[in-house]
Design a protein around this motif. Structure first.
Motif, short mmCIF file in Angstrom:
data_model
loop_
_atom_site.label_atom_id
_atom_site.label_comp_id
_atom_site.label_asym_id
_atom_site.label_seq_id
_atom_site.Cartn_x
_atom_site.Cartn_y
_atom_site.Cartn_z
N GLN A 65 30.70 -1.31 -21.29
CA GLN A 65 31.62 -2.23 -20.62
C GLN A 65 32.59 -1.54 -19.64
N HIS A 66 32.08 -0.59 -18.87
CA HIS A 66 32.97 0.00 -17.86
C HIS A 66 33.34 -1.09 -16.88
N PRO A 67 34.64 -1.32 -16.65
CA PRO A 67 35.06 -2.48 -15.85
C PRO A 67 34.55 -2.46 -14.41
N LYS A 68 34.43 -1.28 -13.82
CA LYS A 68 33.98 -1.23 -12.42
C LYS A 68 32.51 -1.61 -12.29
N MET A 328 30.57 7.70 -11.83
CA MET A 328 30.33 9.07 -12.32
C MET A 328 30.89 10.09 -11.34
N GLU A 329 30.78 9.82 -10.05
CA GLU A 329 31.31 10.72 -9.03
C GLU A 329 32.83 10.70 -9.03
N GLU A 330 33.40 9.50 -9.01
CA GLU A 330 34.85 9.37 -8.92
C GLU A 330 35.56 9.93 -10.15
N GLU A 331 34.97 9.74 -11.31
CA GLU A 331 35.63 10.13 -12.56
C GLU A 331 35.16 11.48 -13.09
N GLY A 332 34.30 12.15 -12.33
CA GLY A 332 33.85 13.49 -12.73
C GLY A 332 33.10 13.49 -14.04
N VAL A 333 32.27 12.47 -14.27
CA VAL A 333 31.59 12.33 -15.55
C VAL A 333 30.57 13.44 -15.78
N VAL A 334 29.86 13.84 -14.74
CA VAL A 334 28.87 14.91 -14.90
C VAL A 334 29.55 16.21 -15.32
N CYS A 423 28.55 10.32 -21.98
CA CYS A 423 28.89 11.55 -21.25
C CYS A 423 30.39 11.66 -20.99
N ASN A 424 31.09 10.53 -21.03
CA ASN A 424 32.54 10.54 -20.78
C ASN A 424 33.34 10.34 -22.06
N ILE A 425 32.76 10.68 -23.21
CA ILE A 425 33.47 10.56 -24.48
C ILE A 425 34.74 11.42 -24.45
#
Length: 449
Positions: A65-68, A328-334, A423-425
């Protein structure tokens, strides 16, 4: 009866009457009824919350449920819900561009499918048409999907009930240092002997008859099998020398799972075809595909490709992909996945192995790990036999029950637990999961010989 209890009864009753579940004897299962999910958690109708260390089936790479992403799907639905695959559409083109920018080498053309198995099916078809050869080689310890070609390519036990022996598939042994099929003493020997075995198999099958070799970049379902240094490069060289198409199946490990956009980056190898799905949309809308090299794309520049799907590049799925990649890019998930593996999961799981004799090996990278559980650390006898069920699987069943009781939802396969949270835990949730895992491993310890 309160509203939640009534909802639970309604859901369970309809499920029992009408839903046919995959990989299951229908009357022997009792699926948990899920009421909602957010981030790294989901919960049932009775208020029990579970930290999801499985990312559903290793696909909620940015959590639930990521809002974006939810907003992007809703916005696309309000503008254009669907259109046939033969049209050029802004969101489809943008999804293809974003994916192609992140794939290694010249994999610049994207063929969209609905899921990973269809990606594998079409990659194999492309390889056969490109080379004019019939055979495809895959590893025994592998999983490539449940459609006809994909399940025959699969090397694990799920193939048994589906294998027709007519699919043109040849299996071989890949490297697995912990349970070496080559009696290797170290990873270097394992790599050398595995490549020699593959080369011998190619020679005796006849290189002129082999269209492709397909590998999971990191073996997922068979146990998070991280290839030794030099192995993928060696397979690439064998393929180049014999004119064989090299296919990497990144359905499970693409889009940040191993701490890079695609797992192949960890070894600097570029395949001819790359299959993806799952994490490309974090599973919010089904989408898969094949990233295609220039040489193979050229084969179909003036020759029609004899394949397609009604929903290829479905616009809602592509909107989800665009939003997921941008998040993933904006939040640096990788990058977060890489740090979580190196600084939290890796050290934390290895510390558990020091405390629990049932842990035979810890392996993985990024947010993709496995613990190999054993009955005897010296002999490495698995905690349960291969393809165990019923009473034979009792130790793993008890271990899994302990995890769920503690509030962690596991991904168990054979004698292993696969640790694959979003991946963003957060660091706090990693610590919580490791604490629950620590307590449950005591149950597995009690089942050792």
């Amino acid at each position: 009866m309160n509203a939640d209890a009534e909802a639970l009864r309604t859901v369970k009753d309809a499920d029992r009457k009408h839903v046919f579940h995959s990989w299951s004897a229908q009357e022997l299962i009792d699926p948990l009824a899920v009421a909602g999910a957010e981030g790294s958690y989901f919960w049932d109708y009775e208020g029990n919350r579970y930290l999801d260390f499985s990312s559903a089936l290793v696909y909620t790479n940015i959590g639930y449920q990521h809002p974006k992403v939810a907003a992007a799907i809703a916005e696309q639905a309000g503008k254009l819900c669907t259109v046939a695959p033969g049209f050029a559409v802004d969101v489809r083109s943008e999804a293809a561009r974003l994916i192609a920018e992140r794939t290694p080498g010249d994999l610049d053309k994207i063929f969209f499918t609905n899921a990973g198995a269809e990606a594998v099916e079409n990659a194999v078809r492309m390889a056969r048409l490109h080379t004019g050869r019939p055979k495809v080689m895959s590893a025994y310890r592998s999983y490539h999907g449940a459609t006809t070609t994909a399940i025959n390519l699969t090397g694990d036990a799920r193939r048994f009930g589906n294998d027709t022996a007519t699919a043109g598939v040849v299996h071989f042994w890949g490297p697995f240092p912990y349970r070496s099929p080559f009696y290797a003493g170290n990873e270097t020997e394992e790599c050398e002997r595995a490549l020699r075995h593959l080369e011998d198999t190619v020679v005796f099958e006849g290189p002129q008859s082999i269209a492709a070799i397909i590998l999971e970049t990191v073996g997922g379902a068979p146990g998070v099998l991280v290839p030794p240094a030099g192995y993928l490069a060696g397979v690439r060289e064998i393929c180049d020398r014999h004119g064989i198409v090299f296919i990497l199946d990144e359905v499970m490990v693409g889009f940040g799972r191993t701490g890079t956009w695609f797992a192949a980056e960890n070894w600097g190898v570029t395949p001819d075809l790359l299959c993806f799905a799952k994490g490309v949309t974090s599973g919010y809308v089904p989408l898969g595909g094949v990233a295609i090299s220039g040489a193979i794309a050229e084969t179909f520049a003036r020759r029609p490709y004899p394949g397609g799907l009604t929903y290829s590049g479905h616009v809602l799925a592509c909107a989800a992909a665009v939003a997921t990649i941008n998040v993933m890019e904006e939040e640096g998930v990788v990058e977060q996945s890489a740090r979580t593996g190196a600084e939290l999961l890796g050290p934390g799981l290895r510390a558990l192995a020091e405390r629990h004799p049932c842990v035979g090996e810890v392996r993985g990278l990024g947010t993709f790990w496995a613990l190999e559980l054993v009955r005897d650390a010296a002999t490495r006898e698995p905690l349960v036999p291969y393809n165990a069920s019923g009473a034979d699987n009792a130790p793993m069943a008890a271990f899994g029950a302990a995890l769920k009781k503690g509030g962690l939802w596991p991904l168990l396969a054979g004698n292993r637990i696969h640790v694959a949270p979003p991946c963003n835990i957060s660091a706090e949730d990693v610590a919580k999961g490791l604490e629950i895992l620590d307590e449950a491993l005591a149950v597995a310890d009690a089942h050792m010989a």
